[in-house]
Design a protein around this motif. Structure first.
Motif, PDB file in Angstrom:
ATOM      1  N   ARG A   1       5.336  11.031 -64.053  1.00  0.00           N
ATOM      2  CA  ARG A   1       6.436  11.023 -63.089  1.00  0.00           C
ATOM      3  C   ARG A   1       6.491  12.325 -62.301  1.00  0.00           C
ATOM      4  O   ARG A   1       6.751  12.327 -61.095  1.00  0.00           O
ATOM      5  N   ILE A   2       6.254  13.425 -62.967  1.00  0.00           N
ATOM      6  CA  ILE A   2       6.279  14.700 -62.247  1.00  0.00           C
ATOM      7  C   ILE A   2       5.166  14.736 -61.203  1.00  0.00           C
ATOM      8  O   ILE A   2       5.394  15.054 -60.030  1.00  0.00           O
TER       9      ILE A   2
ATOM     10  N   ALA B   1       5.982  12.459 -58.291  1.00  0.00           N
ATOM     11  CA  ALA B   1       7.076  12.924 -57.448  1.00  0.00           C
ATOM     12  C   ALA B   1       6.643  14.110 -56.607  1.00  0.00           C
ATOM     13  O   ALA B   1       7.000  14.205 -55.422  1.00  0.00           O
ATOM     14  N   VAL B   2       5.885  15.040 -57.207  1.00  0.00           N
ATOM     15  CA  VAL B   2       5.469  16.212 -56.440  1.00  0.00           C
ATOM     16  C   VAL B   2       4.483  15.805 -55.349  1.00  0.00           C
ATOM     17  O   VAL B   2       4.536  16.308 -54.221  1.00  0.00           O
ATOM     18  N   LEU B   3       3.596  14.876 -55.687  1.00  0.00           N
ATOM     19  CA  LEU B   3       2.641  14.428 -54.667  1.00  0.00           C
ATOM     20  C   LEU B   3       3.365  13.732 -53.528  1.00  0.00           C
ATOM     21  O   LEU B   3       3.119  14.010 -52.354  1.00  0.00           O
TER      22      LEU B   3
END
Lengths: 203, 203, 203, 203
Positions: free
Chosen positions: D190-191, D194-196
């Motif tokens: 998920r991180i 989301a960052v991408l």
DNA sequence: ACTTAACCGAGACGGTACGTCATGTCTTCCA
DNA sequence: TGGAAGACATGACGTACCGTCTCGGTTAAGT
């Protein structure tokens, strides 16, 4: 016949102990003490370090610090004095002079001072010193006194052990237990005279 | 009004030192020595453990093991003898008896024996003992001798310091340096008589 | 509770606690830390000595070294930032700026650095800091994000706790865990932009 | 012929250090920490007692408690993860999974928790950890990002150090600084997503 | 020449004591 | 009664020595 050291002693296999190491150890102790190292700080570890020797090399030879000092003392102790034998008085003076000499030496040499100071704390060391140094000298004085009695120089109604102490005690007190007291050249003479003559007027 | 102990003594701030702790420490040392613990093993750590006290509590009072023993000695040392004053001879006998008593005590008590044996190894301890015990007694004897000379009991042509040693030396030799020698009841008498009369026949 | 806080309360017998002492204690801690004293050497003993205060006076107020530091932190922590409220982006930048400021402060002040470094070792201190500082700020950011979602600035298909971490995490990493990394003036701006826009091309 | 271990290595004189002792020491520390002993109470004295080892044996190997923990950490730290290399996204997920694993481990093991908590208080320990663990991993991520840019997976207009922080920061925040936050299995996924993708709608 | 065995230096080993310092509690005097 | 001063028992600190024990490497005497 066994050539030297007796019977069925095993032939000593292996490398013999190095005299050099032994000498290095004893020299190290002497050096440390002469450098004013307090005797309490003369540790086995430090001796080994100073001598450039392994600790085991010391423990292989002496089980104790005491035992080491016993051997050391034997090296240091001056030879027994030669008595002139001319008279009890003269002989006693010579014996007391010898005591005085050691007293002087003890004040000069930190080594001697500390070793003697410590000695009574190490029972085995003290016993060894007593047996090999003190008692033989007492024996000599005893013999001098005996001859003195026979020759009429000394009263025959006294316990000679007591008389022995009368002569030796004052000098030891001066030289060993009163390190500030003077040790004049004629001290032995004066002690012997005073003990012989007594301190009562007209005696 | 004098505030407490005289002069400008500072008011002691903070919690006062516990007498109980002090007594516990001294008692612990005595107990250890009486149990035959070699003096070299009487470590501060062990004293603290035995006394149930923190090490700091000991170091707060005494900087040294020596200093502790100084105080201990003061507790132990018997009081100075009371001289009869009837004659120099009697006074000297009493002084020598007192020395003999301590010799006997030293043989009985492991504590005394070890403390005295060690004392010369601890210069400060030795100096303190010398100043507070030995020198005062020498002073007493010196005074006795002076009176003896004045009363005609003792020759006036002798160095009184030497005479002092003549009386004290033999007893010390017997009691302190020859732990095997007997310390008979009449020893003081015999020494005083012999030194007064001399050991030469007809003296 | 502080006695001087109780309105018309009579002085309740006995001497009230001195504010001076309390301030002296806190000042002493700050002074020690600012002098570069390693936090491990900031002992209660030393604080008392520096503050000219009895140890008991410290223990009377705080049971722990931790508890003392909790109070200290509260003094030190800068006030919560005032959000402009113009947009989620702007609010987030302001929050992150505030974090950056603290990071800069931590590098400047040995005090802050050490206190934060130690904090996790003191569970109560850490918990107190978490409850009084960290969680309130998280709450603020949570609210900002919620409004951002409502306003269409932020996707509504994401866990807001995760988004919270996406913004806060990089700044904390820079400022607290990478003390060598640069903390440029526009860092907050760049982080907010990058997280909003994503790092995928064309995103 | 090569003598043994290559270069001009000195022949180690004296008895070699016992590996058993070393292991006993490290095991003792681990055992103490796992028994929940607060790290502040893990004294050298106690380690020695627990390990059945002399204190000197510890000091001979590590000058500090810090240095000991450096070695301990090296034992504990899990190996660097193997990257699949299929895509930047996959590689980043694997790296973050590895961080998450350590976070989980820290919550499980009192040992890890306390060591990491304390680390920043011990500058040398922190520096060593930074150099041997953190920086190498940052380097790996940096390389992953570089390839991601080359492959068109990641924008080429961003500071890669910042991007690095964008990915790592949120996971570290969760796993290290928010010990109560959940560490779900899909957190890394998920991180990274989301960052991408960014958190702006339509991004 | 080759074993064998005790020696050598170096230094690590488990211990114990050192003297100092910090802990948290307590006691006493002063304000 | 609060506060400073400081003593108290406890226990860790890092160092030094104790006496024992490996190590690798000599150094003879006996094969």
């Amino acid at each position: 016949m066994a050539p030297d050291e007796g019977g069925g002693r095993k032939a000593p296999r292996g490398r013999p102990r190095s005299e050099a190491a032994e000498r290095a150890i004893l020299d190290a102790v002497v050096a440390l003490l002469e450098d004013g190292v307090p005797l309490g700080e003369v540790s086995i570890e430090r001796i080994a370090r100073t001598a450039g020797v392994g600790k085991a090399t010391i423990y292989r030879r002496w089980c104790d610090k005491e035992a080491l000092f016993v051997d050391l003392l034997r090296d240091i102790e001056p030879p027994e004095p030669v008595l002139p034998g001319t008279s009890a008085r003269e002989d006693l003076v010579v014996m007391l002079e010898s005591l005085r000499d050691r007293g002087v030496a003890q004040r000069t040499s930190a080594l001697l001072y500390h070793v003697f100071a410590q000695m009574k704390s190490y029972p085995k060391l003290w016993a060894a010193y007593h047996a090999t140094v003190i008692e033989p000298r007492r024996l000599i004085v005893r013999e001098v006194l005996r001859r003195g009695v026979a020759d009429g120089e000394i009263r025959d109604d006294l316990d000679l052990e007591l008389v022995n102490d009368l002569f030796i005690g004052p000098m030891l007190l001066r030289s060993v237990m009163r390190p500030d007291a003077p040790l004049d050249d004629d001290l032995a003479q004066r002690i012997v005279s005073a003990v012989l003559d007594g301190v009562r007027p007209g005696s």
